[in-house]
Design a protein around this motif. Structure first.
Motif, PDB file in Angstrom:
ATOM      1  N   ASP A  57      -0.500  -5.127   1.082  1.00 50.01           N
ATOM      2  CA  ASP A  57      -1.885  -4.864   0.713  1.00 50.01           C
ATOM      3  C   ASP A  57      -2.520  -6.139   0.171  1.00 50.01           C
ATOM      4  O   ASP A  57      -3.613  -6.504   0.555  1.00 50.01           O
ATOM      5  N   HIS A  58      -1.771  -6.814  -0.703  1.00 55.31           N
ATOM      6  CA  HIS A  58      -2.317  -7.990  -1.370  1.00 55.31           C
ATOM      7  C   HIS A  58      -1.178  -8.954  -1.712  1.00 55.31           C
ATOM      8  O   HIS A  58      -0.127  -8.534  -2.183  1.00 55.31           O
ATOM      9  N   THR A  83      -5.595 -10.608   1.294  1.00 53.82           N
ATOM     10  CA  THR A  83      -5.739  -9.154   1.349  1.00 53.82           C
ATOM     11  C   THR A  83      -5.634  -8.707   2.806  1.00 53.82           C
ATOM     12  O   THR A  83      -6.234  -9.318   3.683  1.00 53.82           O
ATOM     13  N   ASP A  91       0.847  -1.189   0.000  1.00 55.17           N
ATOM     14  CA  ASP A  91       0.000   0.000   0.000  1.00 55.17           C
ATOM     15  C   ASP A  91       0.888   1.247   0.000  1.00 55.17           C
ATOM     16  O   ASP A  91       2.122   1.161  -0.048  1.00 55.17           O
ATOM     17  N   ARG A 104      -6.055  -5.543   5.567  1.00 54.31           N
ATOM     18  CA  ARG A 104      -6.690  -4.253   5.839  1.00 54.31           C
ATOM     19  C   ARG A 104      -6.389  -3.848   7.269  1.00 54.31           C
ATOM     20  O   ARG A 104      -6.931  -4.408   8.210  1.00 54.31           O
TER      21      ARG A 104
END
Length: 85
Positions: free
Chosen positions: A34-35, A50, A28, A52
């Protein structure tokens, strides 16, 4: 169930670390994961992960919300508190 979980890599992925080069990563804007996606060579239907939100525990930044997907399966993990041993 027929699921093929990335069991060997799961402990590292849950901590927000990419265990080896068998995964493609995206960061990110702050440089956090992020992924993450398994390379297609590892499995016919690769898992994607993923992230968050990260929280700092001591000197480590650890994920709070993790979603693992492998169509049509989804696993959601929420970590409220990390305890380092």
């Amino acid at each position: 169930t027929g699921w093929q979980l990335p069991v060997k890599s799961l402990p590292a992925l849950i901590k927000g670390y990419v265990p080896d080069t068998a995964f493609d990563i995206q960061l990110d804007a702050n440089g956090f994961l992020d992924h993450v996606t398994q390379n297609h060579t590892q499995q016919r239907s690769p898992w994607s992960v993923t992230y968050r939100g990260f929280e700092q525990t001591n000197q480590y930044w650890l994920p709070e919300n993790i979603t693992l997907k492998n169509k049509p399966n989804t696993i959601k993990i929420r970590i409220d508190q990390w305890q380092l041993i």
